[in-house]
Design a protein around this motif. Sequence first.
Motif, short mmCIF file in Angstrom:
data_model
loop_
_atom_site.label_atom_id
_atom_site.label_comp_id
_atom_site.label_asym_id
_atom_site.label_seq_id
_atom_site.Cartn_x
_atom_site.Cartn_y
_atom_site.Cartn_z
N ARG A 35 1.98 9.82 -7.66
CA ARG A 35 3.00 9.39 -8.62
C ARG A 35 2.85 7.94 -9.06
N ALA A 36 2.25 7.10 -8.22
CA ALA A 36 2.09 5.70 -8.61
C ALA A 36 0.65 5.35 -8.95
N GLY A 37 -0.29 6.26 -8.68
CA GLY A 37 -1.68 6.05 -9.05
C GLY A 37 -2.43 5.09 -8.17
N LEU A 38 -1.95 4.87 -6.94
CA LEU A 38 -2.66 3.98 -6.03
C LEU A 38 -3.87 4.70 -5.44
N ASP A 39 -4.94 3.93 -5.15
CA ASP A 39 -6.08 4.54 -4.49
C ASP A 39 -5.72 4.73 -3.00
N PRO A 40 -6.51 5.53 -2.27
CA PRO A 40 -6.13 5.86 -0.89
C PRO A 40 -5.88 4.65 0.00
N ASP A 41 -6.74 3.62 -0.09
CA ASP A 41 -6.56 2.45 0.77
C ASP A 41 -5.29 1.68 0.42
N GLU A 42 -5.04 1.52 -0.89
CA GLU A 42 -3.84 0.80 -1.30
C GLU A 42 -2.59 1.59 -0.97
N ALA A 43 -2.69 2.91 -1.03
CA ALA A 43 -1.54 3.76 -0.67
C ALA A 43 -1.19 3.59 0.80
N ILE A 44 -2.21 3.48 1.66
CA ILE A 44 -1.95 3.24 3.09
C ILE A 44 -1.23 1.91 3.27
N THR A 45 -1.69 0.88 2.54
CA THR A 45 -1.01 -0.43 2.60
C THR A 45 0.43 -0.30 2.15
N ALA A 46 0.65 0.45 1.06
CA ALA A 46 1.99 0.61 0.51
C ALA A 46 2.91 1.31 1.51
N VAL A 47 2.41 2.34 2.17
CA VAL A 47 3.23 3.05 3.15
C VAL A 47 3.60 2.13 4.30
#
Length: 230
Positions: free
Chosen positions: A61-73
């Motif tokens: 939904r936000a278009g983050l790549d996998p590594d950035e998504a882990i950071t976001a979580v």
Amino acid sequence: MADVREFTCVLWDVDGVIADATAGIMPRVQQVLTELGHPVPTFEDLRAWIGPPMLESFQVRAGLDPDEAITAVGMYRELASRGGYATSVRLYDDIPELVREVSAAGVPISTASTKPENQVRAILEHYGLDDAFTAIAGARSDAEINDTKAVVVGKALERLRAAGADTSSPVLIGDRHHDVDGAAEHGVPVVYARWGFGSPGEEAGSIATVDTPAALRELLRASLPSLAAA
């Protein structure tokens, strides 16, 4: 309602069925995306985030790549931990009473949530509802792990069996298509709660839909002999 059958245990989704955590979830997601420099969804758009795993939503939904998504979580969960996991969480009217009624009738029950298990437990303990559950099952809290609905449904069934429960005919109460799809991987039927966060059409594949906790109680009384006899 349709296709009512007899069940031996009940699995409960948390966000959108037992609890409404939007007052905490939405601002935290917006803050994380702002700090990472990504467009910030409106509160209305963020309704679709509630239910699926956050790692999935940050990517899809936000278009983050996998590594950035882990950071976001990780950032999101750090924010959630600051004020206590039960902060800004309310329970839906009449649901705590129904959960206790089902439990008191001797029906084994478990959560089956993709919300981190420590957060699920904290919310239930805060509201004094944890002792009604035979088992509590949620996702692992590691930011890089994407525990799907199928994973947590399997965990809930395993923990119920370990507690001596009859899991031969379970049912899941859910509010998103993720609940229907994940439960289907274990052959578990779903009763779809319309008071949650699903959009029209997400109930496809469920065996019944209910608009209110009162309607859910009526269905469960028809499907749980011990509850009907209570």
